[in-house]
Scaffold this active site. Sequence first.
Site, short mmCIF file in Angstrom:
data_model
loop_
_atom_site.label_atom_id
_atom_site.label_comp_id
_atom_site.label_asym_id
_atom_site.label_seq_id
_atom_site.Cartn_x
_atom_site.Cartn_y
_atom_site.Cartn_z
N GLY A 1 33.36 34.77 29.69
CA GLY A 1 33.29 36.21 29.88
C GLY A 1 32.06 36.88 29.29
N ASP B 1 38.12 32.87 37.37
CA ASP B 1 37.77 31.53 36.90
C ASP B 1 38.90 30.60 37.30
OD1 ASP B 1 35.47 30.51 34.76
OD2 ASP B 1 37.20 29.18 34.86
N ASP C 1 40.00 29.86 42.62
CA ASP C 1 38.92 28.92 42.94
C ASP C 1 37.91 29.66 43.81
OD1 ASP C 1 37.30 27.00 44.07
OD2 ASP C 1 38.92 25.54 44.30
N ASP D 1 27.76 32.48 38.58
CA ASP D 1 27.20 31.71 37.46
C ASP D 1 27.88 30.33 37.52
OD1 ASP D 1 25.92 31.02 35.14
OD2 ASP D 1 27.21 32.19 33.81
N CYS E 1 22.78 27.21 34.34
CA CYS E 1 22.13 26.90 33.06
C CYS E 1 21.56 25.49 33.16
CB CYS E 1 23.06 27.10 31.88
SG CYS E 1 24.67 26.37 32.06
C1 LIG Z 1 28.64 28.41 33.41
S1 LIG Z 1 30.32 28.75 33.13
C2 LIG Z 1 30.35 30.49 33.28
C3 LIG Z 1 29.88 31.23 32.06
C4 LIG Z 1 30.17 32.72 32.15
N1 LIG Z 1 29.61 33.31 33.34
C5 LIG Z 1 29.65 33.48 30.94
O1 LIG Z 1 28.55 34.04 30.99
O2 LIG Z 1 30.35 33.52 29.92
C6 LIG Z 1 31.03 28.23 34.64
C7 LIG Z 1 32.50 28.58 34.79
O3 LIG Z 1 32.84 28.27 36.14
C8 LIG Z 1 34.20 27.90 36.18
N2 LIG Z 1 34.41 27.23 37.47
C9 LIG Z 1 34.11 25.96 37.82
N3 LIG Z 1 34.42 25.73 39.10
C10 LIG Z 1 34.93 26.90 39.58
C11 LIG Z 1 35.47 27.30 40.83
N4 LIG Z 1 35.51 26.47 41.86
N5 LIG Z 1 35.94 28.56 40.96
C12 LIG Z 1 35.90 29.42 39.90
N6 LIG Z 1 35.42 29.08 38.69
C13 LIG Z 1 34.93 27.85 38.54
C14 LIG Z 1 34.36 27.05 34.94
O4 LIG Z 1 35.72 27.00 34.54
C15 LIG Z 1 33.48 27.79 33.94
O5 LIG Z 1 34.24 28.66 33.16
#
Ligand SMILES: C[S@@+](CC[C@H](N)C(=O)[O-])C[C@H]1O[C@@H](n2cnc3c(N)ncnc32)[C@H](O)[C@@H]1O
Length: 443
Positions: free
Chosen positions: A277, A295, A321, A339, A392
């Site tokens: 978040g 998420d 998803d 992201d 990232c």
């Molecule tokens: C790079 S992190 C996001 C960091 C967040 N945007 C922040 O700034 O704090 C990627 C996130 O994508 C989620 N994720 C992975 N596959 C996903 C999907 N198919 N749908 C939604 N979320 C997904 C993961 O659980 C993870 O929390």
Amino acid sequence: MPEQRFSLFSGKAPSMDSLAFRLAGAAEAVRQVAAGRSLPDAIQSTCQDLHADAASRGAIQDIAYNAMRKLGTARFLTGRLTKRPPEPEILQHLLICAFTLLLQADGSSLRYEPFTTVNQAVLAASSIRGAAKAKGMVNAVLRNFLRGKDGFLQQAAEDGTARWNYPAWWIAQVQEHYPDQWQSILTVGNNAPPLTLRVNRRRSSTDSYLALLQESGISADIIGPYAVRLAHPMPVHRIPGFKEGLVSVQDYAAQLAAPLLGLKDGMRVLDACAAPGGKSAHMLELADIRLTALDCEEKRLAMIHQNLDRLGLHADVRLGDATQSDWWDGRLFDCILADVPCSASGIIRRHPDIRWLRQPDDGKRLAALSAAILDNLWKKLRKDGKLLFATCSIWPEESIGQADFFAFRSDAKRLDAFGQLLPTFNGLNDHDGLFYGLFQKIG
Ligand SMILES: C[S@@+](CC[C@H](N)C(=O)[O-])C[C@H]1O[C@@H](n2cnc3c(N)ncnc32)[C@H](O)[C@@H]1O
């Protein structure tokens, strides 16, 4: 529950405040990483099993994180100085952790005197279950290293992985994609990261927050419009105003995301991969938007709630998803932040275990997932709306290669954004390696 507490040890464990206890704990965490577990999980479970107190936990974490940053050298030395892989396996990791401490000599004062490290490593070996017979070997190996240190380090400098502390495939990939910057990228990845804060503009400003830090005797620099970097990292509970929501911990590169979207009050915004978040909170700090924070990992949704609650912000937090549509109410969004999950190759200084856990083709697999996410999200964006694609990663297949997804769409226009930011540590210019691509829906 003594049995559970000392399962790593046989008989009497060293005292919790001893280096022996902490070396053994770090060795167990490093062993778990070698078996494929992430370092934070390995530390968490090891410290829980050992019932480690806060000070021990901090020391175990310190040693284990440093071990990841020096793993190439430490493994090389273990191989050179032992005739065969030490058994039980944990001894290899104990030697690695001990080497890590002995290698801390580089340009700075040693945290422990070498003889202390050796003696405590021997004590750790004599207490670890099944390892007592090998304590003589641990003693001999570490003393041999100290006797011939310069020669061994010279040999290590001639081996790529031992020199740079990355797997060979990783080094080759960075060299291929960044022929002019590869050395600095690898070097930055081996530095401990700074602690950078994002000031909550609803509650403070960088100037007034800096003044608050000064009153508390904490030195810091302003390194961006909302970014304050502490001179020395500290636990969040000691950061002034953290509990009250004045600031959040966020790298400067990550702080560049939210302002790119040009958010206005009343906009409907989606953060499609939102946990924990950080960027959601920043968007909510910038404007009175109606934010859906999505998420797919239920456990991680709690982190979003926790962050928003602390900051006094609100979003519609949903489990879903981003490649699917069952979470969507059918109304188009004005802005979307994607992201996406990625290899995290741009935030290695914060997650030094990742380089040892990833496989060469992970980038391709993750790129396919992010293409499916982008394809689905694009349909949920209104005309003239903006989608910010962020990773990232520094691997082009995950970042610039994905941005090309939009190049073939007649309804997408690429806007100015940062593109690939490389990990940098240069005075006030200090950030992770993130990618930003911004697209507007046209036609
Ligand atoms: C790079 S992190 C996001 C960091 C967040 N945007 C922040 O700034 O704090 C990627 C996130 O994508 C989620 N994720 C992975 N596959 C996903 C999907 N198919 N749908 C939604 N979320 C997904 C993961 O659980 C993870 O929390």
